[in-house]
Enzyme design. Structure first.
Site, mmCIF file in Angstrom:
data_model
loop_
_atom_site.group_PDB
_atom_site.id
_atom_site.type_symbol
_atom_site.label_atom_id
_atom_site.label_comp_id
_atom_site.label_asym_id
_atom_site.label_seq_id
_atom_site.Cartn_x
_atom_site.Cartn_y
_atom_site.Cartn_z
ATOM 1 N N CYS A 53 0.829 -1.211 0.000
ATOM 2 C CA CYS A 53 0.000 0.000 0.000
ATOM 3 C C CYS A 53 0.863 1.260 0.000
ATOM 4 C CB CYS A 53 -0.944 0.014 1.195
ATOM 5 S SG CYS A 53 -0.111 -0.032 2.793
ATOM 6 N N ARG A 55 4.024 1.341 -1.851
ATOM 7 C CA ARG A 55 5.012 1.388 -2.930
ATOM 8 C C ARG A 55 4.774 0.338 -4.006
ATOM 9 N NH1 ARG A 55 9.210 2.281 -0.388
ATOM 10 N NH2 ARG A 55 8.241 2.446 1.683
ATOM 11 N N SER A 110 9.047 3.615 5.429
ATOM 12 C CA SER A 110 7.634 3.233 5.390
ATOM 13 C C SER A 110 6.717 4.394 5.746
ATOM 14 C CB SER A 110 7.368 2.076 6.357
ATOM 15 O OG SER A 110 8.042 0.913 5.951
ATOM 16 N N TYR A 116 6.762 -3.637 11.039
ATOM 17 C CA TYR A 116 7.329 -4.968 10.842
ATOM 18 C C TYR A 116 6.814 -5.620 9.559
ATOM 19 C CZ TYR A 116 9.617 -5.491 15.394
ATOM 20 O OH TYR A 116 10.462 -5.367 16.470
ATOM 21 N N GLU A 117 5.638 -5.226 9.126
ATOM 22 C CA GLU A 117 4.961 -5.892 8.013
ATOM 23 C C GLU A 117 5.817 -5.947 6.756
ATOM 24 O OE1 GLU A 117 1.788 -7.957 6.321
ATOM 25 O OE2 GLU A 117 2.200 -7.396 8.391
ATOM 26 N N GLN A 121 6.575 -8.828 3.664
ATOM 27 C CA GLN A 121 6.226 -8.490 2.282
ATOM 28 C C GLN A 121 7.427 -8.670 1.355
ATOM 29 O OE1 GLN A 121 4.790 -4.555 3.152
ATOM 30 N NE2 GLN A 121 2.647 -5.184 3.183
ATOM 31 N N GLY A 190 -14.767 -5.377 4.750
ATOM 32 C CA GLY A 190 -13.711 -6.100 4.055
ATOM 33 C C GLY A 190 -13.380 -7.375 4.804
ATOM 34 N N MET A 194 -5.806 -7.029 5.221
ATOM 35 C CA MET A 194 -5.820 -5.865 6.108
ATOM 36 C C MET A 194 -6.986 -5.937 7.090
ATOM 37 S SD MET A 194 -4.519 -2.608 3.839
ATOM 38 C CE MET A 194 -5.658 -2.770 2.477
ATOM 39 N N ALA A 195 -8.156 -6.325 6.603
ATOM 40 C CA ALA A 195 -9.328 -6.446 7.476
ATOM 41 C C ALA A 195 -9.112 -7.521 8.536
ATOM 42 C CB ALA A 195 -10.564 -6.764 6.642
#
Length: 426
Positions: A53, A55, A110, A116-117, A121, A190, A194-195
């Site tokens: 979300c 880049r 970020s 941390y996500e 990724q 959603g 993410m939800a």
């Protein structure tokens, strides 16, 4: 640029980020699966695309001319978008490309500083592109080193201390309005990744009255039952029945006004809702940056760890080159050895010697001769690769001698010219 840094020029990146084009425009740059497959046919390079979300970043490695492959991609983007979208790309090569990815992995680049996500990724990106056959060993060591740097930064600095993730910030900003979620009616729209994370955090915060809405009712049901929550078919007209709504749903550029008293935390890209009482990703970015100002003293430590990581990447890269070189040379030597042993066996048989023990002795003897003969050479080659000023040129020159092809795009002419010049001056 040092000779060592020249080695990294085979790496390049094409960057579209929330900083350069804005968070609300980033969705226009996402690659579809068919477009990724088209790139494979178009370019002669290892590549991987990091899409989050925050880049869209394309990383490449080519042992011939990486910038040529970069230009192919930019032209491709211009063609499929029917506009010069590539002009908005930030292109980095060599050390700069490595530094950027390492800062991304560290959480210092970020939207939510210190998250941390991004590490997971980066891991899932390189794993996926390796599985697809689009990336190879040289891009693998690039991403692996980035992940190691990211972990080290979090271990040795306080960049990730406190609640820094985008989901944590979203929860905290909503809590500021209500103190706690215990008796609040909460809606999550959603059922995607993410939800799911938002729902899990709400559960950890003690939220009891939570409803999951989604276009596909089965997905809403699956997520809701996991935490003992309610679920319904998506109906935006019901937003006014809730105190707070977390929005994470794909839409085709819709823009809706918040006409209710409901607090809307919209982490969709681009945002679905506008108006009063709406918190978007851009607002969360501003909050994240304010939080990081209290930890600005960590930047010097982070930059030092990133620089150390680049030096470690150089070592990784040289080690891979050395391993490939040794593999090529030893394969050739072993082929010659095996052929000569077969010839020797035939000659022994002509003399009436057909003793298996003699054959085994011959095999062991030739292996020993090769090891003792070539070990000093291999030690010198290793020294040239890891310590030599013109290491890559020496490598290619040696491979030319063995007539086994180049393993790098760097020309060997410079080293050859230097040797000719030295002989002429004698």
């Amino acid at each position: 640029m040092s000779k060592d840094e020249e080695l990294l020029q085979n790496y390049c990146s094409i960057l579209f980020t929330y900083k350069t084009i804005g968070i609300s425009n980033l969705h226009l740059y996402y690659f579809r699966e068919t477009e990724i497959k088209s790139l494979k046919q178009l370019i002669n390079a290892e590549f991987a695309i990091l899409q989050t979300c925050n880049r869209v970043e394309i990383y490449l490695y080519s042992d011939t001319n990486t910038l040529k492959e970069v230009n192919k991609i930019i032209q491709y983007l211009n063609n499929i978008h029917n506009e010069p979208i590539g002009n908005q790309a930030r292109v980095l090569c060599g050390k700069d490309a490595a530094k950027h990815l390492f800062l991304v992995a560290s959480g210092a680049d970020s939207l939510s500083i210190g998250e941390y996500e991004i590490l997971s990724q980066i891991r899932s990106t390189i794993d996926m592109f390796k599985k697809l056959g689009f990336s190879g060993k040289y891009l693998q060591i690039f991403f692996e080193r980035a992940i190691k740097v990211g972990r080290k930064v979090r271990e040795e600095t306080s960049i990730s201390k406190g609640k820094v993730g985008i989901y944590s910030l979203a929860i905290d900003e909503a809590k500021k309005r209500f103190n706690d979620f215990y008796d609040r009616r909460i809606l999550v729209i959603g059922a995607g990744e993410m939800a799911q994370k938002i729902t899990s955090m709400l559960h950890n915060e003690g939220a009891k009255d939570v409803t999951i809405m989604n276009r596909t009712i089965e997905k809403a049901k699956q997520l809701a039952l996991k935490f003992g929550y309610n679920y319904e078919k998506l109906d935006l007209d019901k937003l006014g029945n809730f105190d707070v709504a977390f929005i994470s749903i794909y839409h085709e550029n819709l823009r809706l006004e918040n006409k209710w008293n409901t607090l809307i935390v919209d982490i969709t890209v681009p945002p679905l809702f506008t108006g009063n009482n709406v918190i978007t990703l851009e607002e969360l970015e501003r909050i994240s940056n304010l939080n990081f100002k209290a930890r600005e003293e960590e930047l010097a430590k982070i930059n030092k760890l990133v620089e150390d990581g680049i030096n470690e990447l150089l070592y990784d890269y040289k080690k891979e080159i050395y391993t490939e070189f040794m593999s090529k040379i030893m394969k050739r030597i072993e082929t010659i050895r095996e052929n000569e042993i077969l010839r020797a066996y035939k000659e022994l048989e002509k003399l009436g010697i057909n003793d298996q023990q003699a054959k085994e002795i011959l095999d062991l003897m030739t292996r020993s001769i090769i090891k003792k003969s070539f070990q000093p050479l291999f030690d010198n080659i290793r020294s040239l690769i890891f310590n030599g000023e013109n290491s890559i040129n020496y490598i290619n020159f040696l491979i030319d001698i063995f007539k086994d092809g180049n393993i790098s795009g760097f020309e060997t002419e410079k080293i050859k010219e230097k040797q000719v010049s030295e002989r002429s001056s004698i």
